[in-house]
Enzyme design. Structure first.
Site, mmCIF file in Angstrom:
data_model
loop_
_atom_site.group_PDB
_atom_site.id
_atom_site.type_symbol
_atom_site.label_atom_id
_atom_site.label_comp_id
_atom_site.label_asym_id
_atom_site.label_seq_id
_atom_site.Cartn_x
_atom_site.Cartn_y
_atom_site.Cartn_z
ATOM 1 C CD GLU A 26 -0.513 1.376 -25.505
ATOM 2 O OE1 GLU A 26 -1.082 2.463 -25.308
ATOM 3 O OE2 GLU A 26 -1.136 0.331 -25.798
ATOM 4 C CG HIS B 22 -1.616 5.984 -27.473
ATOM 5 N ND1 HIS B 22 -2.061 4.675 -27.432
ATOM 6 C CD2 HIS B 22 -1.451 6.281 -28.786
ATOM 7 C CE1 HIS B 22 -2.140 4.219 -28.672
ATOM 8 N NE2 HIS B 22 -1.779 5.165 -29.504
ATOM 9 C CD GLU C 190 -4.813 1.531 -27.094
ATOM 10 O OE1 GLU C 190 -4.545 0.334 -26.906
ATOM 11 O OE2 GLU C 190 -4.054 2.452 -26.740
ATOM 12 C CE1 TYR D 168 -5.724 9.284 -24.119
ATOM 13 C CE2 TYR D 168 -3.995 7.866 -23.273
ATOM 14 C CZ TYR D 168 -5.170 8.017 -23.967
ATOM 15 O OH TYR D 168 -5.795 6.929 -24.500
ATOM 16 C CD GLU E 269 -3.308 -2.783 -25.533
ATOM 17 O OE1 GLU E 269 -3.814 -1.845 -26.171
ATOM 18 O OE2 GLU E 269 -2.203 -2.707 -24.975
ATOM 19 C CG HIS F 261 -2.064 -1.915 -29.298
ATOM 20 N ND1 HIS F 261 -2.053 -0.844 -28.449
ATOM 21 C CD2 HIS F 261 -1.251 -1.589 -30.338
ATOM 22 C CE1 HIS F 261 -1.270 0.113 -28.945
ATOM 23 N NE2 HIS F 261 -0.778 -0.335 -30.092
HETATM 24 FE FE LIG Z 1 -2.765 -0.210 -26.442
#
Ligand SMILES: [Fe+2]
Length: 235
Positions: free
Chosen positions: A8, A11, A109, A15, A75, A112
């Site tokens: 995360e 991520h 994801e 972004y 998720e 997860h």
């Molecule tokens: Fe996630």
């Protein structure tokens, strides 16, 4: 879970990288602060945040189960309409680099999701909860996800309509519920299939479920962990 947290973190960095690459500096804070002025976005974030907050304020076994389920929704349901947006662009050769980033985030994801697919059935044996509550949380998450996607994308992007968004989100809810041993919430036949199967070659999350590139012809962008990888000694 440590792996999830580290992913995360990556991520967030991705972004941020996209935003800082495509949005001029004077407009960036508008993006980061959008939730302050946009009620639909704020409501959507608040729905999930409130479920976590409930456990922080009152740490009961019931609220722990709710927090686990909130993570499963986050998720398993949130984000995916956002991924689809970029796969749609990539299908017309637009922003393929961003689609590559989303392909990898999407893969993470799904790992997860798999973690929570194992956790939740076990948690259901231990923590007090009701099935009605699970269904109503799913239903509300679907509503928020559709409302947000219609608000921000709507019918304005070729390949996405309000109706495909609804079909896809309800389809996702159904498969996530089935994966934790529950019946689909939306039994109509159209919600048993994805309207975006034609984009799967861009998402590359089916089959072996890792993003792949020909090692010798492309820049290697994935960090696939494989048990049976051989041939490195020769190289
Ligand atoms: Fe996630």
């Amino acid at each position: 879970m440590a792996e999830q947290i580290s992913q995360e973190g990556m991520h967030n960095q991705s972004y941020q990288y996209i935003i800082e690459t495509i949005i001029p500096p004077e407009r960036r804070s508008q993006v980061y602060d959008f939730w302050r002025t946009d009620k639909v976005l704020k409501d959507r974030c608040q729905f999930i945040a409130t479920l976590y907050q409930k456990y922080i304020d009152n740490a009961t076994p019931e609220n722990y189960f709710v927090a686990l389920l909130a993570d499963f929704l986050l998720e398993g349901l949130y984000f995916y309409n956002g991924f689809i947006y970029f796969y749609n662009l990539a299908s017309r050769m637009l922003m393929p680099g961003s689609a590559d980033i989303f392909k990898m985030i999407n893969r993470d994801e799904l790992s997860h999701v798999r973690l929570y697919q194992k956790l939740i059935p076990e948690a259901r044996k231990v923590f007090p909860h009701s099935i009605e509550q699970i269904y109503s949380m799913f239903d509300m998450a679907v509503e928020h996800e559709c409302r947000w996607t219609n608000h921000i994308v709507g019918n304005n992007i070729l390949g996405i309509t309000e109706s495909s968004t609804e079909q896809y989100t309800k389809y996702l809810a159904n498969i996530r519920l089935r994966s934790i041993g529950l019946d689909p919430l939306y039994p109509e036949p159209k919600y048993s299939k994805s309207p975006y199967t034609h984009l799967e070659r861009f998402s590359d999350t089916k089959k072996e479920a890792h993003t792949k590139a020909n090692f010798f012809e492309a820049t290697v962008t994935s960090y696939v962990m494989s048990s049976g990888l051989s041939g490195w000694d020769e190289i």
